[in-house]
Write a protein that holds these residues in place. Structure first.
Motif, short mmCIF file in Angstrom:
data_model
loop_
_atom_site.label_atom_id
_atom_site.label_comp_id
_atom_site.label_asym_id
_atom_site.label_seq_id
_atom_site.Cartn_x
_atom_site.Cartn_y
_atom_site.Cartn_z
N GLY A 25 0.76 -1.24 0.00
CA GLY A 25 0.00 0.00 0.00
C GLY A 25 0.79 1.29 0.00
N ALA A 26 2.12 1.23 -0.04
CA ALA A 26 2.93 2.46 -0.06
C ALA A 26 2.90 3.08 -1.46
CB ALA A 26 4.37 2.15 0.34
N ALA A 27 2.69 4.38 -1.51
CA ALA A 27 2.65 5.09 -2.80
C ALA A 27 4.06 5.39 -3.27
CB ALA A 27 1.87 6.39 -2.65
N VAL A 28 4.30 5.22 -4.57
CA VAL A 28 5.59 5.52 -5.20
C VAL A 28 5.31 6.34 -6.45
CG1 VAL A 28 7.69 4.57 -6.21
CG2 VAL A 28 6.52 3.33 -4.39
N VAL A 29 6.02 7.45 -6.63
CA VAL A 29 5.86 8.29 -7.81
C VAL A 29 7.13 8.24 -8.64
CG1 VAL A 29 5.45 10.63 -8.64
CG2 VAL A 29 4.27 9.82 -6.61
N LYS A 30 6.99 7.91 -9.91
CA LYS A 30 8.12 7.89 -10.85
C LYS A 30 8.00 9.10 -11.75
CE LYS A 30 10.20 5.11 -14.52
NZ LYS A 30 10.08 3.88 -15.30
N PHE A 31 9.12 9.84 -11.94
CA PHE A 31 9.09 11.01 -12.81
C PHE A 31 10.45 11.20 -13.46
CE2 PHE A 31 10.14 12.28 -8.54
CZ PHE A 31 11.16 13.19 -8.67
N ARG A 32 10.44 11.93 -14.59
CA ARG A 32 11.69 12.24 -15.32
C ARG A 32 11.86 13.75 -15.37
NH1 ARG A 32 14.41 8.92 -18.82
NH2 ARG A 32 14.56 10.61 -20.32
N VAL A 33 13.11 14.17 -15.22
CA VAL A 33 13.44 15.60 -15.23
C VAL A 33 14.53 15.83 -16.28
CG1 VAL A 33 14.35 17.51 -13.86
CG2 VAL A 33 12.89 15.80 -12.78
N ALA A 34 14.37 16.89 -17.07
CA ALA A 34 15.38 17.29 -18.04
C ALA A 34 16.06 18.56 -17.54
CB ALA A 34 14.74 17.55 -19.40
N VAL A 35 17.40 18.57 -17.59
CA VAL A 35 18.19 19.72 -17.13
C VAL A 35 19.08 20.18 -18.28
CG1 VAL A 35 19.90 20.52 -15.47
CG2 VAL A 35 18.18 18.84 -14.76
N ASN A 36 18.96 21.43 -18.65
CA ASN A 36 19.79 22.01 -19.71
C ASN A 36 21.02 22.68 -19.10
OD1 ASN A 36 17.88 21.33 -21.69
ND2 ASN A 36 16.73 23.17 -21.23
N ARG A 37 22.18 22.40 -19.68
CA ARG A 37 23.42 23.03 -19.21
C ARG A 37 23.75 24.19 -20.14
NH1 ARG A 37 29.13 22.99 -19.37
NH2 ARG A 37 29.26 21.67 -21.21
N ARG A 38 23.97 25.34 -19.55
CA ARG A 38 24.35 26.53 -20.33
C ARG A 38 25.68 27.05 -19.79
NH1 ARG A 38 20.31 31.05 -20.58
NH2 ARG A 38 21.28 31.41 -22.57
N TYR A 39 26.44 27.65 -20.66
CA TYR A 39 27.70 28.25 -20.25
C TYR A 39 27.95 29.51 -21.05
CZ TYR A 39 29.74 26.32 -24.50
OH TYR A 39 30.02 26.03 -25.81
N TRP A 46 25.96 33.43 -24.23
CA TRP A 46 25.47 32.21 -23.60
C TRP A 46 25.27 31.13 -24.65
CZ3 TRP A 46 25.60 31.15 -18.64
CH2 TRP A 46 25.67 32.20 -17.74
N LYS A 47 25.72 29.93 -24.36
CA LYS A 47 25.60 28.78 -25.26
C LYS A 47 24.87 27.65 -24.54
CE LYS A 47 28.43 30.40 -28.46
NZ LYS A 47 28.19 30.53 -29.85
N ASP A 48 23.98 26.95 -25.28
CA ASP A 48 23.35 25.75 -24.76
C ASP A 48 24.23 24.57 -25.12
OD1 ASP A 48 21.06 26.96 -23.67
OD2 ASP A 48 20.11 27.04 -25.64
N ALA A 49 24.65 23.80 -24.11
CA ALA A 49 25.61 22.74 -24.36
C ALA A 49 24.94 21.38 -24.52
CB ALA A 49 26.63 22.68 -23.23
#
Length: 66
Positions: A25-39, A46-49
């Motif tokens: 009965g324990a709830a579990v949440v699965k999710f995906r995160v996208a992270v953009n690296r800039r320099y 500024w450049k998107d890498a």
């Protein structure tokens, strides 16, 4: 001795979070995160890498609070 690591990932969700339950009965949440690296290059522009994708599962808290 048990230890806990903490990581903070700031980004954008790539899909809707998926909620499911374990057999006990324990709830579990699965999710995906996208992270953009800039320099900033030598000329100050500024450049998107690259984009990194992280998959995470959020479980109920199991350690005692301090």
């Amino acid at each position: 001795m048990a230890s806990m690591n903490q990581v903070v990932i700031v980004g954008n969700l790539t899909d809707d979070p998926e909620l499911r339950y374990t057999p006990n009965g324990a709830a579990v949440v699965k999710f995906r995160v996208a992270v953009n690296r800039r320099y900033q290059d030598q000329s100050g522009q500024w450049k998107d890498a690259e984009t990194s994708y992280f998959t995470a599962n959020a479980w109920p808290r199991t350690w005692p609070s301090r």
